[in-house]
Design an enzyme around this catalytic site. Structure first.
Site, PDB file in Angstrom:
ATOM      1  N   HIS A  49       0.823  -1.221   0.000  1.00 24.04           N
ATOM      2  CA  HIS A  49       0.000   0.000   0.000  1.00 24.04           C
ATOM      3  C   HIS A  49       0.856   1.269   0.000  1.00 24.04           C
ATOM      4  O   HIS A  49       0.332   2.373  -0.063  1.00 24.04           O
ATOM      5  CB  HIS A  49      -1.016  -0.010   1.158  1.00 24.04           C
ATOM      6  CG  HIS A  49      -0.466   0.331   2.505  1.00 24.04           C
ATOM      7  ND1 HIS A  49      -0.183  -0.623   3.455  1.00 24.04           N
ATOM      8  CD2 HIS A  49      -0.162   1.528   3.071  1.00 24.04           C
ATOM      9  CE1 HIS A  49       0.276  -0.018   4.548  1.00 24.04           C
ATOM     10  NE2 HIS A  49       0.302   1.279   4.329  1.00 24.04           N
ATOM     11  N   ASP A  93      -0.006  -7.642   1.742  1.00 19.96           N
ATOM     12  CA  ASP A  93       0.470  -6.256   1.714  1.00 19.96           C
ATOM     13  C   ASP A  93       1.997  -6.238   1.793  1.00 19.96           C
ATOM     14  O   ASP A  93       2.588  -5.933   2.823  1.00 19.96           O
ATOM     15  CB  ASP A  93      -0.159  -5.492   2.893  1.00 19.96           C
ATOM     16  CG  ASP A  93       0.079  -3.994   2.825  1.00 19.96           C
ATOM     17  OD1 ASP A  93       0.541  -3.516   1.768  1.00 19.96           O
ATOM     18  OD2 ASP A  93      -0.191  -3.307   3.837  1.00 19.96           O
ATOM     19  N   SER A 192       4.135   2.721   8.105  1.00 19.04           N
ATOM     20  CA  SER A 192       3.790   1.654   7.168  1.00 19.04           C
ATOM     21  C   SER A 192       5.005   1.207   6.378  1.00 19.04           C
ATOM     22  O   SER A 192       5.790   2.048   5.937  1.00 19.04           O
ATOM     23  CB  SER A 192       2.770   2.171   6.161  1.00 19.04           C
ATOM     24  OG  SER A 192       1.522   2.277   6.747  1.00 19.04           O
ATOM     25  N   GLY A 193       5.128  -0.092   6.184  1.00 15.84           N
ATOM     26  CA  GLY A 193       6.221  -0.618   5.372  1.00 15.84           C
ATOM     27  C   GLY A 193       7.490  -0.892   6.151  1.00 15.84           C
ATOM     28  O   GLY A 193       8.376  -1.576   5.666  1.00 15.84           O
TER      29      GLY A 193
END
Length: 236
Positions: A49, A93, A192-193
């Site tokens: 994402h 994801d 995120s990530g």
């Protein structure tokens, strides 16, 4: 749904996590950022994402608002999101970023080990997560310096698949349930990530979760065959 901020954490010791990557993401006029982590000289792993039309990776950073001499700025040659990534459920994801040139590995920039395929981290284990994301759910501002926090791996049952609850899309084969809901410590917007580090290994990727933990992380060990095959296929 929060997507990555270090809450209840502290500033990391500068360059103590040489694998950390800061991703500057452009998508048309939209700007965003994510975390990621270096898994080989020319590949960064992050969340699917975190994709965009133009991604620039910063390695060796501590204070992302300064032009530190340790920083390496490398553009992404090709983002490879997992072919079964679902942007509604955030299942699968995970994304590899092939860098336009190899990173120079040194004391400030290095890789992190990946787990064995299908390796399981038992509930109750303590891991850590780091990022440049927001430091509170109330504040929109993000810190300049890398922050970190320790979080506990929870049983899958703590992220229950209740059709009316926040975890309805939780999938225990591809996701991990992490962070004690009684302690306000977690990752959130902007993290995120980034990697969930257990021991010396990147076991998870910050993915999604409700405002008060646990957070949901992509289970890296599930995707080891895909990661290895993709990197082999694209190695120059």
């Amino acid at each position: 749904m929060t997507l990555g901020e270090i809450i209840g954490g502290w500033e990391a010791k500068p360059h103590s996590r040489p694998y950390m990557a800061y991703l500057d993401i452009r998508d048309g006029k939209n700007k965003s950022f994510c975390g990621g982590f270096l898994v080989s000289e020319n590949f960064v792993l992050t969340a699917a994402h975190c994709n965009g039309s133009k991604i620039t990776v910063y390695l060796g950073a501590h204070n992302i608002r300064l032009r530190e001499w340790s920083q390496q700025k490398i553009s992404v040659h090709r983002p490879i999101p997992h072919q079964q990534y679902d942007n509604k459920t955030l299942n699968n994801d995970i994304m590899l970023l092939q860098l336009a040139k190899k990173a120079k590995l040194n004391g400030d920039v290095g890789t992190i080990a990946l787990p064995r395929a299908n390796e399981i981290v038992k509930p109750g284990n303590w891991c850590s997560v780091a990022g440049w994301g927001r430091t509170s759910t109330e504040s929109e501002s993000t810190p300049a310096r890398l922050r970190e926090v320790n979080v506990m791996v929870m049983p899958d049952a703590k992220c229950p698949k209740d059709p009316y609850g926040p975890y309805n899309n939780y999938n225990s084969s591809t996701m991990m349930c992490v962070g004690d809901p009684n302690q306000c410590k977690d990752s959130s917007q902007g993290d995120s990530g980034g990697p969930l580090v257990c021991g010396e290994t990147a076991q998870g990727i910050v993915s999604w979760g409700p405002c008060r933990g646990p957070g949901v992380y992509t289970r890296v060990s599930t995707f080891i065959p895909w990661i290895r095959a993709t990197m082999r296929r694209l190695q120059p």
